[in-house]
Every structure is written in structure tokens, then in C-alpha cells.
Design a protein around this motif. Structure first.
Motif: not given
Length: 186
Positions: A49, A78-82, A84-85, A88, A104
Motif C-alpha cells: 500500500e 483513497l481506499a485501496m480497492r473500489g 475510485t481507488s 484504479s 488486490d
């Protein structure tokens, strides 16, 4: 260059990125030798991360018209996954799908370990075997597209360090590519 020399080179090169993150040279060996798979996954995820955040920052901060401090602060939220991450944005930065799949998969396992205290004592392969997405996780963690899943699982059950080594190898590939592809240029 034999395999040992290649691996030693990857470790040496990855230290350039870990230095940029300001973590000690011993971090990667310390993660690999963590006393439990729970600790191993949480630490390798934290390392990945931090590296992902550095790559995204290096790709976005160079714009003169944007406030660099605000961009960095935004990226840190920002989140790691999703949708809007960070993943991305990493994809938009041209990161290889293989490394993104590894990152992931590590995040998925980290979430499983972090949100279920019962798994603290379980081995990594036990946790993976119990998941519905075990096939995809194994492929992502091991860079294997076609294999005999039962044989692979048996190998990992017999030697859990081999699975850790596969994950560390993938992490080193990402760290080297991240350093040379994004940070060195920045």
C-alpha cells in the motif's frame, strides 16, 4: 545471472523504493520471517500500500498547476480497492495487470485476516482454501495461469514458506518496477 543472483538484485533494487518510503532495509526480510501468516499478510499489505501510494503520488504530483500538498493529502485518503481507488489510479498509470492482481489478492487476504480474529492462528493456505475465490487468489499470488490446484495446495500445505516466497517475489517485482517506472523518473 543465476536465480539467486536475480533474486539478490531484486532485493537490492527494491531497497531503493523502500528508502523512498523511509522504511529500514531489513523490512522485507523481516516481513518474510514474520512469526505468523497473519502478521506476514498485514505487513506485506502495508508495504504494498505504501508503494502504491508513492507510485500514484509520483504520477499525479508533477503537475505544476495543482497544489502538490493537496494532491498528496487527497491520495492519502483513497481506499485501496473500489471504483475510485488507488488500484484504479495504478491501472491508469499503466501498472501491469499481474502486479495489480497480486496487490488486490494480498489486500483481500489482509481484509480477511484483519476482520476475523479467529484466523490469527491459521496458516495462509488454510485461509485461502476456505475462501470462495481461492482459485483466483492462488493464481494472483503465484503468477500461475494453468496448474493443478490440488497439487499446488498440497505443496503449500507442506511448505508454507514457499507460498510466502511467491508473494514476496511478486512484491519485489512490483517494488522494482514501481521504483524504475515511476519514482526514479519523478
Amino acid at each position: 545471472m543465476d536465480d539467486r543472483e536475480k533474486f539478490a538484485w531484486m532485493v537490492a533494487e527494491s531497497k531503493k523504493l523502500t528508502a523512498a518510503i523511509a522504511i529500514p532495509d531489513s523490512t522485507i526480510p523481516d516481513i518474510y520471517t514474520a512469526p505468523s501468516d497473519w502478521e506476514f499478510i498485514l505487513k506485506i499489505d502495508a508495504l504494498l500500500e505504501a508503494a502504491v501510494r508513492m507510485v500514484v503520488k509520483a504520477n499525479l504530483v508533477g503537475t505544476k498547476r495543482m497544489d502538490q500538498a493537496k494532491i498528496e493529502a487527497f491520495i492519502d485518503t483513497l481506499a485501496m480497492r473500489g471504483r475510485t481507488s488507488l488500484l484504479s489510479l495504478l491501472d491508469a498509470a499503466g501498472c501491469d495487470k499481474t502486479e495489480m492482481a497480486l496487490i488486490d489478492a494480498v489486500r483481500l487476504l489482509r481484509n480477511g485476516f484483519a476482520h476475523d480474529i479467529v484466523q490469527v492462528q491459521k496458516s495462509l493456505i488454510e485461509v485461502i482454501k476456505a475462501r470462495k475465490d481461492k482459485t483466483q487468489l492462488l493464481k494472483s499470488l503465484c503468477y500461475i495461469q494453468e496448474y493443478d490446484e490440488a497439487k499446488l495446495i498440497k505443496m503449500y500445505e507442506e511448505d508454507g514458506q514457499f507460498l510466502r516466497f511467491s508473494i514476496i517475489h511478486g512484491a519485489l517485482v512490483f517494488l522494482v518496477v514501481a521504483y524504475h517506472g515511476a519514482l526514479k523518473e519523478a
